[in-house]
Design an enzyme around this catalytic site. Structure first.
Site, PDB file in Angstrom:
ATOM      1  N   LYS A 126      22.823   7.475  15.417  1.00 48.03           N
ATOM      2  CA  LYS A 126      24.270   7.384  15.644  1.00 48.03           C
ATOM      3  C   LYS A 126      25.032   7.205  14.338  1.00 48.03           C
ATOM      4  O   LYS A 126      26.094   7.807  14.143  1.00 48.03           O
ATOM      5  CB  LYS A 126      24.595   6.220  16.584  1.00 48.03           C
ATOM      6  N   GLU A 210      32.232  -0.102  16.768  1.00 40.07           N
ATOM      7  CA  GLU A 210      33.294   0.866  17.042  1.00 40.07           C
ATOM      8  C   GLU A 210      34.460   0.149  17.693  1.00 40.07           C
ATOM      9  O   GLU A 210      34.269  -0.853  18.394  1.00 40.07           O
ATOM     10  CB  GLU A 210      32.793   1.943  18.036  1.00 40.07           C
ATOM     11  N   HIS A 245      25.672   4.763  33.641  1.00 41.28           N
ATOM     12  CA  HIS A 245      25.310   5.766  32.640  1.00 41.28           C
ATOM     13  C   HIS A 245      24.490   6.916  33.210  1.00 41.28           C
ATOM     14  O   HIS A 245      23.862   7.683  32.473  1.00 41.28           O
ATOM     15  CB  HIS A 245      24.607   5.120  31.443  1.00 41.28           C
ATOM     16  N   ARG A 302      19.785  19.190  23.037  1.00 36.33           N
ATOM     17  CA  ARG A 302      18.951  19.823  24.059  1.00 36.33           C
ATOM     18  C   ARG A 302      19.845  20.602  25.023  1.00 36.33           C
ATOM     19  O   ARG A 302      21.070  20.457  24.997  1.00 36.33           O
ATOM     20  CB  ARG A 302      18.223  18.746  24.871  1.00 36.33           C
TER      21      ARG A 302
END
Ligand code: MV4
Length: 507
Positions: A126, A210, A245, A302
């Site tokens: 990340k 963040e 999620h 992907r």
């Protein structure tokens, strides 16, 4: 040579599909259309799986556990060698984002139908991906671009960007190792919690910060890049309807993305991919806030579960494009030729029990009636008589509805869901009816918290309205016949079973 040059480095003749279920079948369909032979791999519980039946050849990997079968890169490469497969398609999940496996394929002289290992490594971290976003001039959520060394450093950075903030795992994804922090006083315990969860889940405790985006939408851009420096974006997908999620409904296009926003997000995504040396299919995820600002979140290296909605609205076959790119061809479409037409919605049908906290509900499928009609596509790999194994993701099917408008797509989906019948196991089919009838969903007033808010509302248990549906009666008949002697028909089909039994007695 023609203006649109098609260079082919190595024509793929046989593809080993290193996956199972609907995505393996989906890849094999593309291969069949291209005249490419296919090899399936399977674990012991998948010997009679549809992906094995769909392939030209099949190789056993090992026991059911993924760690002993679908995650065994060494066995998969050995299967490719034995069968003479010259390429491997990883599908999604399992080895699809494993950079070392992509490198091992290359070392073995087998084409990996996906990005180069090095691009996967850059974008898999990340913090590295956030640095790449900066180099590409891509808007990202404000915060740090390197790991935080201490709680004190976290408090300092948070003070600069302003609370609330979010701590995230640098090696993470899927919400693990993530903590919202409302004030400096909460930082100490949140930092330790996020860091230790990250260490446990990903083997690295590195966390970064963040700014927290409130009520965001999750919107992602589909990319396809060739190995000759060309990359196109294929519009966006709206994926905000999710629970814990886990995406539940995806659609294309997003109701809030107008052409200028699509172009800005698409061009930023293309710049990121090109700067990272990306090749093949990829997806750039964004958060979009209430003012429709977009922020880079992460890149998925992907083909994704929800790729069919993009295929429906672009008319392109993403798997065929992946294979063509992997054999060295240049992209056959230019950006200005790509148009978004109509609207597509996908429902992920799971073997899970909505009445028991969506707990997985694998088992024997005693009856199955699948929907059809104009604009309906189903990507699925189950059949009546198949036992859904408990070792893997319990997704049964991806039901996709296409229409000229979002309203038509919703109506077609509702019709398809009413035709859908799965006997023997619990499914979340009923949940989609509730979402698609909901005013909030219909007006596209959705964000990543939408579904959890809807589920928190008291639900009026709907009556099943299929008692006069002949097809359901036929299904119930099968259910009654397949139920082992002395075992009652599952409650979920009881209304139909009663009708079916009545019909059965008459016959
Ligand atoms: C966020 C966020 C709000 N602000 N980052 C969750 C999974 C991970 N990949 C990113 N996630 C989020 N990151 C900031 N700065 C809210 C989420 C989030 C979310 C994102 C996408 C889809 C569903 C979600 C559900 C809850 C929270």
């Amino acid at each position: 040579m023609a203006a649109l040059e098609v260079r082919m480095v190595q024509a793929i003749r046989k593809v080993l599909v290193a996956n199972r279920g609907e995505i393996a079948v989906r890849v094999m369909r593309a291969c069949r259309e291209m005249g490419i032979a296919t090899v399936a791999v399977y674990s012991d519980v998948d010997r009679a799986a549809l992906h094995v039946l769909a392939a030209d050849e099949a190789c056993r990997l090992g026991p059911a556990a993924a760690s002993e079968s679908y995650l065994r890169g060494d066995l998969i490469l050995e299967a490719a060698r034995v069968t003479g497969a010259d390429a491997i398609h990883p599908g999604y999940g399992f080895l699809s984002e494993n950079a070392d496996f992509a490198d091992a394929c290359a070392a073995a002289g087998v084409v990996f139908i996906g990005p180069p290992g090095e691009a996967m490594r850059t974008l898999g971290s990340k913090t590295k991906a956030r640095q790449a976003a900066d180099r590409a001039g891509m808007p990202r959520v404000p915060g740090s671009v390197t790991g935080l060394g201490s709680v004190e450093e976290a408090v300092r950075v948070a003070g600069e960007i302003g609370y609330p903030v979010m701590l995230k795992a640098a090696a993470g994804g899927g919400g693990k190792g993530m903590r919202a922090v409302g004030s400096a006083g909460e930082m100490g315990s949140a930092f330790l919690g996020a860091s230790s969860e990250a260490e446990r889940s990903f083997g690295s405790g590195e966390v970064y910060l963040e700014k927290l985006i409130e009520r965001p939408r999750h919107i992602e851009i589909q990319l396809m890049a060739d190995a000759h420096g060309s990359c196109v974006y294929l519009g966006e997908r709206e994926c905000s309807v999710q629970r814990r999620h886990q995406k539940v409904i995806e659609e294309a296009p997003s109701a809030v993305v107008e052409p200028p926003l699509r172009q800005a997000m698409g061009e930023a995504a293309v710049r990121l991919a090109l700067s990272a040396g990306y090749v093949n299919a990829g997806t750039v995820e964004f958060l979009v806030d209430e003012a429709r600002n977009f922020y880079f979140l992460e890149m998925n290296t992907r083909l994704q579960v929800e790729h069919p909605v993009t295929e429906m609205v672009t008319g392109l076959d993403l798997v065929k494009m992946q294979i063509r790119v992997a054999q060295g061809e240049t992209l056959a479409v230019r950006q200005e030729e790509i148009a978004i037409r109509g609207h597509a919605i996908e429902c992920r049908i799971y073997a899970e029990d909505p009445e028991n906290n969506f707990f997985p509900s694998p088992g024997l499928i005693t009856a199955l009636r699948q929907p059809g009609g104009p604009g309906i596509r189903e990507d699925c790999a189950v059949y009546a008589g198949w036992r859904v194994p408990l070792e893997y993701d319990p997704m049964l099917s991806k039901l996709v509805a296409y229409g000229e408008t979002r309203e038509v797509a919703i109506e077609r989906m509702l019709g398809a869901l009413s035709e859908y019948f799965v006997g023997g196991i619990r499914t979340n089919v009923g949940l989609f009816r509730r979402i698609l009838m909901d005013e909030g969903f219909r007006t596209a007033a959705i964000d990543t918290g939408y579904l959890e808010r809807l589920l928190a509302e008291a639900s009026v248990v709907e009556e099943t309205e299929v008692s006069d549906d002949l097809a359901a009666v036929v299904c119930a008949l099968f259910a009654v016949r397949l139920a082992p002697e002395g075992e009652s028909v599952p409650e979920a089909v009881s209304a139909w079973a009663v009708a079916g039994r009545r019909e059965g007695l008459r016959a």
